[in-house]
Write an enzyme that holds these catalytic residues in place. Structure first.
Site, PDB file in Angstrom:
ATOM      1  N   LYS A 168       0.882  -1.177   0.000  1.00 12.60           N
ATOM      2  CA  LYS A 168       0.000   0.000   0.000  1.00 12.60           C
ATOM      3  C   LYS A 168       0.922   1.230   0.000  1.00 12.60           C
ATOM      4  O   LYS A 168       1.466   1.610   1.027  1.00 12.60           O
ATOM      5  CB  LYS A 168      -0.882  -0.077   1.243  1.00 12.60           C
ATOM      6  CG  LYS A 168      -1.880   1.009   1.591  1.00 12.60           C
ATOM      7  CD  LYS A 168      -1.709   2.331   1.096  1.00 12.60           C
ATOM      8  CE  LYS A 168      -2.319   3.495   1.787  1.00 12.60           C
ATOM      9  NZ  LYS A 168      -1.988   4.697   1.015  1.00 12.60           N
TER      10      LYS A 168
ATOM     11  N   GLU B  21       9.712  17.415  14.397  1.00 13.10           N
ATOM     12  CA  GLU B  21      10.080  17.115  13.013  1.00 13.10           C
ATOM     13  C   GLU B  21       9.338  18.063  12.076  1.00 13.10           C
ATOM     14  O   GLU B  21       8.128  18.247  12.218  1.00 13.10           O
ATOM     15  CB  GLU B  21       9.697  15.670  12.662  1.00 13.10           C
ATOM     16  CG  GLU B  21      10.109  15.299  11.259  1.00 13.10           C
ATOM     17  CD  GLU B  21       9.668  13.895  10.854  1.00 13.10           C
ATOM     18  OE1 GLU B  21       8.489  13.559  11.018  1.00 13.10           O
ATOM     19  OE2 GLU B  21      10.518  13.136  10.358  1.00 13.10           O
TER      20      GLU B  21
HETATM   21  P1  NDP Z   1       2.180   9.129   6.797  1.00 14.95           P
HETATM   22  O1  NDP Z   1       2.322   8.565   8.137  1.00 14.95           O
HETATM   23  O2  NDP Z   1       1.174  10.192   6.576  1.00 14.95           O
HETATM   24  O3  NDP Z   1       1.834   8.002   5.721  1.00 14.95           O
HETATM   25  C1  NDP Z   1       2.626   6.854   5.561  1.00 14.95           C
HETATM   26  C2  NDP Z   1       1.798   5.760   4.921  1.00 14.95           C
HETATM   27  O4  NDP Z   1       0.771   5.369   5.829  1.00 14.95           O
HETATM   28  C3  NDP Z   1       1.079   6.189   3.637  1.00 14.95           C
HETATM   29  O5  NDP Z   1       1.044   5.113   2.740  1.00 14.95           O
HETATM   30  C4  NDP Z   1      -0.321   6.499   4.153  1.00 14.95           C
HETATM   31  O6  NDP Z   1      -1.321   6.428   3.171  1.00 14.95           O
HETATM   32  C5  NDP Z   1      -0.489   5.399   5.177  1.00 14.95           C
HETATM   33  N1  NDP Z   1      -1.536   5.648   6.171  1.00 14.95           N
HETATM   34  C6  NDP Z   1      -2.163   6.807   6.471  1.00 14.95           C
HETATM   35  N2  NDP Z   1      -3.091   6.601   7.443  1.00 14.95           N
HETATM   36  C7  NDP Z   1      -3.041   5.288   7.763  1.00 14.95           C
HETATM   37  C8  NDP Z   1      -3.742   4.480   8.682  1.00 14.95           C
HETATM   38  N3  NDP Z   1      -4.696   4.968   9.478  1.00 14.95           N
HETATM   39  N4  NDP Z   1      -3.428   3.164   8.759  1.00 14.95           N
HETATM   40  C9  NDP Z   1      -2.456   2.638   7.965  1.00 14.95           C
HETATM   41  N5  NDP Z   1      -1.773   3.371   7.054  1.00 14.95           N
HETATM   42  C10 NDP Z   1      -2.049   4.681   6.956  1.00 14.95           C
HETATM   43  O7  NDP Z   1       3.640   9.632   6.375  1.00 14.95           O
HETATM   44  P2  NDP Z   1       4.086  10.345   5.043  1.00 14.95           P
HETATM   45  O8  NDP Z   1       3.744   9.526   3.847  1.00 14.95           O
HETATM   46  O9  NDP Z   1       3.615  11.751   5.083  1.00 14.95           O
HETATM   47  O10 NDP Z   1       5.678  10.291   5.193  1.00 14.95           O
HETATM   48  C11 NDP Z   1       6.377  11.192   5.942  1.00 14.95           C
HETATM   49  C12 NDP Z   1       6.754  10.616   7.291  1.00 14.95           C
HETATM   50  O11 NDP Z   1       7.438   9.395   7.132  1.00 14.95           O
HETATM   51  C13 NDP Z   1       7.701  11.508   8.047  1.00 14.95           C
HETATM   52  O12 NDP Z   1       7.275  11.671   9.378  1.00 14.95           O
HETATM   53  C14 NDP Z   1       9.027  10.769   8.023  1.00 14.95           C
HETATM   54  O13 NDP Z   1       9.840  11.015   9.110  1.00 14.95           O
HETATM   55  C15 NDP Z   1       8.595   9.354   7.961  1.00 14.95           C
HETATM   56  N6  NDP Z   1       9.621   8.536   7.337  1.00 14.95           N
HETATM   57  C16 NDP Z   1      10.391   7.726   8.132  1.00 14.95           C
HETATM   58  C17 NDP Z   1      11.407   6.967   7.606  1.00 14.95           C
HETATM   59  C18 NDP Z   1      12.227   6.069   8.459  1.00 14.95           C
HETATM   60  O14 NDP Z   1      12.828   5.154   7.934  1.00 14.95           O
HETATM   61  N7  NDP Z   1      12.289   6.259   9.757  1.00 14.95           N
HETATM   62  C19 NDP Z   1      11.707   7.005   6.157  1.00 14.95           C
HETATM   63  C20 NDP Z   1      10.832   7.860   5.421  1.00 14.95           C
HETATM   64  C21 NDP Z   1       9.826   8.596   6.008  1.00 14.95           C
HETATM   65  P3  NDP Z   1      -1.870   7.757   2.429  1.00 14.95           P
HETATM   66  O15 NDP Z   1      -0.702   8.311   1.694  1.00 14.95           O
HETATM   67  O16 NDP Z   1      -2.939   7.238   1.548  1.00 14.95           O
HETATM   68  O17 NDP Z   1      -2.375   8.673   3.512  1.00 14.95           O
END
Ligand code: NDP
Length: 501
Positions: free
Chosen positions: A176, A385
């Protein structure tokens, strides 16, 4: 007028399918151009994908692990052939500069080549028994069908890390991807399809986090979740997975510091800070978002930094000369500008940037000027962050003070120290609370053959992607005892007699 925008489907059971769900668009964050439309997969389609993965599990787990690895090598070859095309898609959809777009694809190639070898290793242990004519060993077993939920900032590399490890371990996947980068995910899956993974082993659903993401975590057929994203979403995923009592890997946010000691090589430091803070427009989980500077070089560092940030070439990332592209979406832009406003309100000192860039081509995209704030340690910009091109600079009295500032946040992903003094370097390696510490290099730049992950709220489950630890998320250990003595031998009971006889 007929639309030329390509419509993509969902990938279930080895086939691209139409979805019953509504559609959404993906756009180039530098130009606003629509790149494709994608389905918001429905609950029924999620069930179908989970069933396809479940049905494929038995055959896939019995496929010899070296053969599973060979398919990853085949996929790596295709990624290599298509690297330029795919790198451009990453840049166009996510907004990172072209060199980094290519790097995103290279990371998939590197990891697939690395983890394919696990198909021939996947070592367990043989352990002596306390009884004669008895053998003990451990083997890795795949957990079952797994759900992979990925963010937008490494739209090929993160699906690559997760799927490579899951697939070689013997777990069919339901991916996903982020709703901001579905095109990269579709192209990624097209390569896996071309490599010839059997039907049902690879599945991909685009759609909302609330329906597809949440539904995947809660689905009874999904036996582990690997999630990368923000802390609050991660917390929700963790809670849902805990209710179901399944394995969960979490890679969440960061607030990564570079400590600059007074003996640091300033030229080297500046190169590292600029790359760490403004590479991928600050949207790496490992981005340098705090620079903690020894008081003796503080003023000099601020001057140099301001000068360098003002010279950074911001523009369309598809242009090879561009050094920093846009942020990934309108929502990202809003969030970053909101933090800049918080900095202003809390009376942090804005040294450069702090604005949305306007005029000409900038008006079509989400461009923010590289921003540097001088910040006090308890301010929000020092603790939270931001995930954008905003660097907070803090002043430290000495090494101990710098480490205390570095460790004062709830995150613990990456960290770094610039110094020529071995004593500071070694103390930093031990004292910085983070999953990764660099010496004389910025907080970004992970290599696939090493474990990657954080502590504290960045990595509460303690899992590590990449490196030799990559299989842990997707396997459990089975301990096997083989007694070939031909009689009942009782551990802990008969051993006593053996020693005395
Ligand atoms: P999000 O947490 O908004 O989304 C991550 C994924 O989770 C997306 O595919 C999103 O789908 C999905 N998602 C959203 N809501 C739910 C839910 N209720 N249940 C399950 N899945 C859900 O993060 P971002 O995509 O905005 O990414 C940025 C964040 O990721 C930053 O905080 C960054 O620090 C972190 N990050 C961490 C990394 C690491 O290795 N530590 C590496 C890269 C990023 P949808 O897009 O459809 O909302």
């Amino acid at each position: 007028m007929t639309s030329t925008v390509q419509e993509y489907g969902i990938f279930i059971g080895g086939k691209w399918q139409k979805s019953e769900g509504k559609r959404f668009e993906t756009r180039n964050p530098a130009t606003g151009e629509i790149l494709g439309t994608f389905p918001l997969a429905t609950k029924d389609e999620l069930n179908e994908a989970a069933r396809a993965a479940k049905d494929a599990f038995d055959k896939w787990r019995r496929t010899p692990a070296p053969r599973r690895g060979e398919l990853l090598l085949d996929a790596a070859r295709i990624f290599r052939r298509k690297k330029e095309e795919l790198g451009r898609i990453v840049t166009t959809e996510m907004g990172k500069v072209l060199a980094e777009g290519r790097g995103d694809v290279q990371e998939v190639i590197d990891f697939f080549e690395y983890v394919a070898g696990e198909g021939r290793r996947m070592f367990g242990e043989t352990v002596p028994s306390e009884l004669p004519n008895k053998m003990c060993l451990t083997v890795r077993m795949p957990v079952g069908p797994v759900g992979l939920i990925t963010p937008w900032n490494f739209p090929m590399a993160i699906p690559g890390w997760k799927s490579g490890a899951a697939l070689v371990a013997g777990c069919p996947i339901v991916l996903k991807p982020s709703s901001l980068t579905p095109l990269c995910a579709a192209k990624f899956v097209e390569v896996l399809d071309e490599a010839g993974f059997p039907p049902g082993v690879v599945n991909m659903l685009t759609g909302t986090g609330s329906v597809v993401g949440d539904g995947l975590v809660a689905h009874p057929d999904i036996r582990a979740i690997s999630f990368t994203g923000g802390v609050e979403t991660g917390r929700h995923v963790y809670e849902t997975a805990a209710r179901k009592m399944i394995k969960v890997g979490l890679e969440l946010g960061g607030k990564n510091p570079i400590i600059a000691m007074d003996d640091a090589d300033l030229e080297l430091l500046m190169d590292g800070v600029m790359f760490g803070a403004f590479g991928t427009a600050g949207q790496r989980c490992t981005a340098t978002s705090r620079l903690i500077v020894h008081q003796k070089i503080y003023d000099q560092v601020l001057d140099e930094l301001t000068d360098r940030a003002e010279k950074l070439r911001v523009g369309n990332p598809i242009d090879e000369r561009t050094e920093m592209g846009p942020v990934a979406s309108a929502e990202q832009e809003r969030k970053v500008l909101e933090y800049i406003e918080i900095g202003r309100k809390e009376a942090d000192t804005l040294l450069t940037g702090g604005t949305k860039l306007r005029g000409g081509a900038f008006d079509k995209g989400f461009f923010i000027a590289p921003t540097v704030f001088a910040v006090e340690r308890r301010k929000r910009l020092a603790l939270e962050e931001i995930f954008g091109p905003v660097l907070s600079v803090l002043k430290a009295k000495d090494f101990e003070d710098a480490v205390a500032i570095a460790n004062s946040v709830k995150y613990g992903l990456s960290s770094s120290i610039y110094t020529d003094d071995l004593r500071w370097a070694f103390r930093a390696m031990h004292e910085l609370e983070a999953g990764i510490t660099y010496v004389n290099a910025p907080t970004i730049g992970a290599e696939v053959q090493l474990p990657f992950g954080g502590i504290k709220e960045t990595g509460p489950t303690g899992t590590r992607e990449a490196g030799p630890t990559a299989l842990d998320e997707f396997t459990y250990w089975k301990t096997i005892y083989v007694d070939y003595s031909g009689r009942l031998q009782r551990a802990q009971i008969d051993t006593d007699r053996l020693v005395r006889e």
